[in-house]
Design a protein around this motif. Structure first.
Motif, PDB file in Angstrom:
ATOM      1  N   VAL A  91      24.792 -29.623  15.262  1.00  0.00           N
ATOM      2  CA  VAL A  91      25.655 -28.506  14.903  1.00  0.00           C
ATOM      3  C   VAL A  91      24.892 -27.552  13.992  1.00  0.00           C
ATOM      4  O   VAL A  91      24.400 -27.956  12.928  1.00  0.00           O
ATOM      5  N   LEU A  92      24.777 -26.304  14.430  1.00  0.00           N
ATOM      6  CA  LEU A  92      24.199 -25.243  13.604  1.00  0.00           C
ATOM      7  C   LEU A  92      25.341 -24.393  13.076  1.00  0.00           C
ATOM      8  O   LEU A  92      26.051 -23.743  13.857  1.00  0.00           O
ATOM      9  N   ALA A  93      25.544 -24.399  11.761  1.00  0.00           N
ATOM     10  CA  ALA A  93      26.634 -23.652  11.147  1.00  0.00           C
ATOM     11  C   ALA A  93      26.073 -22.576  10.230  1.00  0.00           C
ATOM     12  O   ALA A  93      25.144 -22.833   9.456  1.00  0.00           O
ATOM     13  N   GLY A 114      16.217 -35.148  21.150  1.00  0.00           N
ATOM     14  CA  GLY A 114      17.141 -35.836  22.035  1.00  0.00           C
ATOM     15  C   GLY A 114      18.605 -35.604  21.769  1.00  0.00           C
ATOM     16  O   GLY A 114      19.439 -36.436  22.155  1.00  0.00           O
ATOM     17  N   ALA A 115      18.950 -34.473  21.138  1.00  0.00           N
ATOM     18  CA  ALA A 115      20.367 -34.159  20.954  1.00  0.00           C
ATOM     19  C   ALA A 115      21.068 -34.132  22.306  1.00  0.00           C
ATOM     20  O   ALA A 115      20.522 -33.616  23.297  1.00  0.00           O
ATOM     21  N   SER A 116      22.277 -34.681  22.358  1.00  0.00           N
ATOM     22  CA  SER A 116      23.018 -34.694  23.622  1.00  0.00           C
ATOM     23  C   SER A 116      23.770 -33.390  23.844  1.00  0.00           C
ATOM     24  O   SER A 116      24.225 -33.120  24.956  1.00  0.00           O
ATOM     25  N   ALA A 117      23.915 -32.569  22.793  1.00  0.00           N
ATOM     26  CA  ALA A 117      24.566 -31.269  22.895  1.00  0.00           C
ATOM     27  C   ALA A 117      24.235 -30.477  21.644  1.00  0.00           C
ATOM     28  O   ALA A 117      23.872 -31.050  20.600  1.00  0.00           O
ATOM     29  N   LEU A 118      24.361 -29.162  21.749  1.00  0.00           N
ATOM     30  CA  LEU A 118      24.166 -28.278  20.596  1.00  0.00           C
ATOM     31  C   LEU A 118      25.407 -27.414  20.466  1.00  0.00           C
ATOM     32  O   LEU A 118      25.870 -26.818  21.450  1.00  0.00           O
ATOM     33  N   VAL A 119      25.951 -27.353  19.260  1.00  0.00           N
ATOM     34  CA  VAL A 119      27.152 -26.567  18.974  1.00  0.00           C
ATOM     35  C   VAL A 119      26.836 -25.623  17.827  1.00  0.00           C
ATOM     36  O   VAL A 119      26.174 -26.011  16.858  1.00  0.00           O
ATOM     37  N   ILE A 127      36.010 -28.880  11.475  1.00  0.00           N
ATOM     38  CA  ILE A 127      35.276 -28.698  12.734  1.00  0.00           C
ATOM     39  C   ILE A 127      34.391 -29.916  13.005  1.00  0.00           C
ATOM     40  O   ILE A 127      34.352 -30.438  14.129  1.00  0.00           O
ATOM     41  N   LEU A 128      33.686 -30.377  11.982  1.00  0.00           N
ATOM     42  CA  LEU A 128      32.811 -31.539  12.166  1.00  0.00           C
ATOM     43  C   LEU A 128      33.615 -32.791  12.498  1.00  0.00           C
ATOM     44  O   LEU A 128      33.224 -33.583  13.376  1.00  0.00           O
ATOM     45  N   ASP A 129      34.736 -32.980  11.810  1.00  0.00           N
ATOM     46  CA  ASP A 129      35.605 -34.118  12.122  1.00  0.00           C
ATOM     47  C   ASP A 129      36.138 -34.021  13.554  1.00  0.00           C
ATOM     48  O   ASP A 129      36.229 -35.024  14.273  1.00  0.00           O
ATOM     49  N   GLY A 130      36.493 -32.809  13.954  1.00  0.00           N
ATOM     50  CA  GLY A 130      36.999 -32.622  15.310  1.00  0.00           C
ATOM     51  C   GLY A 130      35.955 -32.959  16.354  1.00  0.00           C
ATOM     52  O   GLY A 130      36.258 -33.613  17.367  1.00  0.00           O
ATOM     53  N   LEU A 131      34.708 -32.539  16.114  1.00  0.00           N
ATOM     54  CA  LEU A 131      33.640 -32.834  17.073  1.00  0.00           C
ATOM     55  C   LEU A 131      33.363 -34.330  17.148  1.00  0.00           C
ATOM     56  O   LEU A 131      33.029 -34.855  18.215  1.00  0.00           O
ATOM     57  N   ALA A 132      33.523 -35.029  16.026  1.00  0.00           N
ATOM     58  CA  ALA A 132      33.292 -36.478  16.032  1.00  0.00           C
ATOM     59  C   ALA A 132      34.281 -37.206  16.928  1.00  0.00           C
ATOM     60  O   ALA A 132      34.010 -38.325  17.386  1.00  0.00           O
ATOM     61  N   ALA A 133      35.414 -36.574  17.222  1.00  0.00           N
ATOM     62  CA  ALA A 133      36.402 -37.201  18.097  1.00  0.00           C
ATOM     63  C   ALA A 133      35.898 -37.366  19.518  1.00  0.00           C
ATOM     64  O   ALA A 133      36.519 -38.073  20.321  1.00  0.00           O
ATOM     65  N   ALA A 134      34.778 -36.733  19.849  1.00  0.00           N
ATOM     66  CA  ALA A 134      34.194 -36.914  21.178  1.00  0.00           C
ATOM     67  C   ALA A 134      33.518 -38.267  21.325  1.00  0.00           C
ATOM     68  O   ALA A 134      33.112 -38.647  22.431  1.00  0.00           O
ATOM     69  N   VAL A 137      27.576 -36.872  14.977  1.00  0.00           N
ATOM     70  CA  VAL A 137      27.486 -35.439  14.733  1.00  0.00           C
ATOM     71  C   VAL A 137      26.455 -35.197  13.652  1.00  0.00           C
ATOM     72  O   VAL A 137      26.526 -35.801  12.563  1.00  0.00           O
ATOM     73  N   GLU A 138      25.483 -34.343  13.939  1.00  0.00           N
ATOM     74  CA  GLU A 138      24.402 -34.062  12.994  1.00  0.00           C
ATOM     75  C   GLU A 138      24.445 -32.585  12.616  1.00  0.00           C
ATOM     76  O   GLU A 138      24.274 -31.704  13.478  1.00  0.00           O
ATOM     77  N   LEU A 139      24.694 -32.289  11.343  1.00  0.00           N
ATOM     78  CA  LEU A 139      24.708 -30.919  10.849  1.00  0.00           C
ATOM     79  C   LEU A 139      23.285 -30.508  10.515  1.00  0.00           C
ATOM     80  O   LEU A 139      22.627 -31.114   9.659  1.00  0.00           O
ATOM     81  N   LEU A 140      22.793 -29.474  11.195  1.00  0.00           N
ATOM     82  CA  LEU A 140      21.439 -28.990  10.959  1.00  0.00           C
ATOM     83  C   LEU A 140      21.391 -28.178   9.674  1.00  0.00           C
ATOM     84  O   LEU A 140      22.342 -27.478   9.329  1.00  0.00           O
ATOM     85  N   THR A 141      20.264 -28.257   8.978  1.00  0.00           N
ATOM     86  CA  THR A 141      20.099 -27.516   7.735  1.00  0.00           C
ATOM     87  C   THR A 141      19.027 -26.447   7.922  1.00  0.00           C
ATOM     88  O   THR A 141      17.964 -26.706   8.498  1.00  0.00           O
ATOM     89  N   ALA A 142      19.333 -25.243   7.440  1.00  0.00           N
ATOM     90  CA  ALA A 142      18.396 -24.127   7.528  1.00  0.00           C
ATOM     91  C   ALA A 142      18.857 -23.053   6.561  1.00  0.00           C
ATOM     92  O   ALA A 142      20.060 -22.814   6.422  1.00  0.00           O
ATOM     93  N   ASP A 143      17.898 -22.384   5.913  1.00  0.00           N
ATOM     94  CA  ASP A 143      18.267 -21.346   4.955  1.00  0.00           C
ATOM     95  C   ASP A 143      17.852 -19.947   5.392  1.00  0.00           C
ATOM     96  O   ASP A 143      18.095 -18.981   4.665  1.00  0.00           O
ATOM     97  N   THR A 144      17.241 -19.829   6.563  1.00  0.00           N
ATOM     98  CA  THR A 144      16.889 -18.530   7.115  1.00  0.00           C
ATOM     99  C   THR A 144      17.158 -18.556   8.618  1.00  0.00           C
ATOM    100  O   THR A 144      17.211 -19.638   9.219  1.00  0.00           O
ATOM    101  N   PRO A 145      17.314 -17.380   9.251  1.00  0.00           N
ATOM    102  CA  PRO A 145      17.482 -17.370  10.710  1.00  0.00           C
ATOM    103  C   PRO A 145      16.328 -18.042  11.451  1.00  0.00           C
ATOM    104  O   PRO A 145      16.555 -18.766  12.423  1.00  0.00           O
ATOM    105  N   ALA A 146      15.099 -17.819  10.989  1.00  0.00           N
ATOM    106  CA  ALA A 146      13.950 -18.447  11.649  1.00  0.00           C
ATOM    107  C   ALA A 146      14.017 -19.967  11.512  1.00  0.00           C
ATOM    108  O   ALA A 146      13.728 -20.704  12.468  1.00  0.00           O
ATOM    109  N   ALA A 147      14.403 -20.434  10.335  1.00  0.00           N
ATOM    110  CA  ALA A 147      14.523 -21.884  10.136  1.00  0.00           C
ATOM    111  C   ALA A 147      15.644 -22.462  10.984  1.00  0.00           C
ATOM    112  O   ALA A 147      15.544 -23.594  11.484  1.00  0.00           O
TER     113      ALA A 147
END
Length: 308
Positions: free
Chosen positions: A17-19, A68-73, A35-42, A46-56
């Protein structure tokens, strides 16, 4: 109607998950835990990605897909979607945009509900059943540089010039900066000479508005390419000719409804490959600063699998 296909990507990795907490001026920031709890219902991690810039953020998406992520949200607007598309385009990793930005044009034009939690429910249902909807993307390049992808619209006329002006300004802050940039560029308005090749057929024109759409909308619901269909394997090109200031001010509000294409100075085209050249233009794709003209853009059918 979008086609439905089974997802052959193995559902063994986490849902990445990129937020963007600043999207939509932060109005949906408090929803992220739900949102994260809702996605876990699948039933997947659920892995929240960390980044502090658009490039990151873009690098984090690439790394998640490679790991090997099974999906990107994404949780954000079109800019956040744009970063994620660079990683999932042309792969079997399915993608789901949760609209939480100022502009959510790609999500809206590809069938996702405007309410973030409703979009999460749709994505979760798709994850549970392993079903995806393939849609087209646009792939662009300039010279020998790297290719870029976009999902909604590429702006290469007055709107791109305004964005470039606003990004150079340090004052004022917030939406007023964009409003001031519009006034400055209206005062400087002049048609530019464009060369446009559509599947190899050349057109030359003087114009102030140029948009190349995989989808219909940009800028938070402005239907600049109203006939664009992200499942037809083609790009829609809309050009506005020698508008003066008064005409542009009258015509621009009509873009929200898509009725500007009926104006006698507007022309619409459709092609699989678009080559566009003009001097002094930096393009904006999905609202993000992109490549300088000249560029080559190709429609890539079924380039991304959407979780809906």
């Amino acid at each position: 109607m979008l086609a439905v296909t089974p997802d052959d990507h193995p559902a063994v990795g986490p849902v990445a998950v990129l937020a963007n907490p600043t999207a939509g001026r932060g109005r949906h920031r408090g929803l992220l835990p739900r949102i994260l709890d809702g996605l876990a219902a699948a039933g997947r991690p659920v892995e929240l990605l960390t980044a502090d810039t658009p490039a990151a953020a873009e690098q984090a998406c690439h790394a998640a897909v490679a790991a090997g992520a099974s999906a990107l949200v994404t949780v954000g607007g079109d800019g956040t979607v744009h970063r994620a598309l660079q990683a999932v385009a042309g792969t079997s990793v399915p993608f789901g945009p949760v609209p939480a930005g100022t502009g959510n044009d790609f999500a809206a034009d590809t069938g996702f509900p405007a309410d973030p939690l409703a979009a999460v429910a749709l994505i979760v249902a798709a994850l549970r059943t392993g079903r995806t909807h393939p849609v087209d993307l646009a792939r662009m390049s300039a010279g020998t540089g790297p290719e870029r992808w976009y999902g909604a619209v590429l702006a290469a006329g007055f709107d791109a010039v305004v964005n470039e002006r606003a990004n150079r300004m340090r004052w004022p802050r917030g939406p007023r900066r964009y409003d001031l940039a519009i006034l400055v560029e209206l005062a400087r308005l002049r048609p530019r000479r464009y060369t446009l090749r559509l599947d190899g057929v050349e057109h030359r024109f003087d114009g102030v508005l140029v948009a190349v759409g995989n989808c219909a909308s940009y800028g938070g619901g402005m239907r600049v390419c109203p006939a664009a269909d992200p499942t037809d394997g083609l790009l829609d090109v809309v050009v506005g000719g020698r508008f003066d200031r008064r005409t542009l001010i009258r015509v621009k509000p009509r873009i929200y409804a898509g009725t500007h294409v009926a104006h006698p100075l507007v022309r619409s085209y459709r092609a699989g490959t678009v080559e566009l050249a003009a001097e002094g233009i930096t393009t904006y794709a999905d609202g993000e600063r992109s490549l300088d003209l000249p560029v080559r853009i190709s429609a890539v059918p079924r380039a991304v699998r959407l979780l809906r």
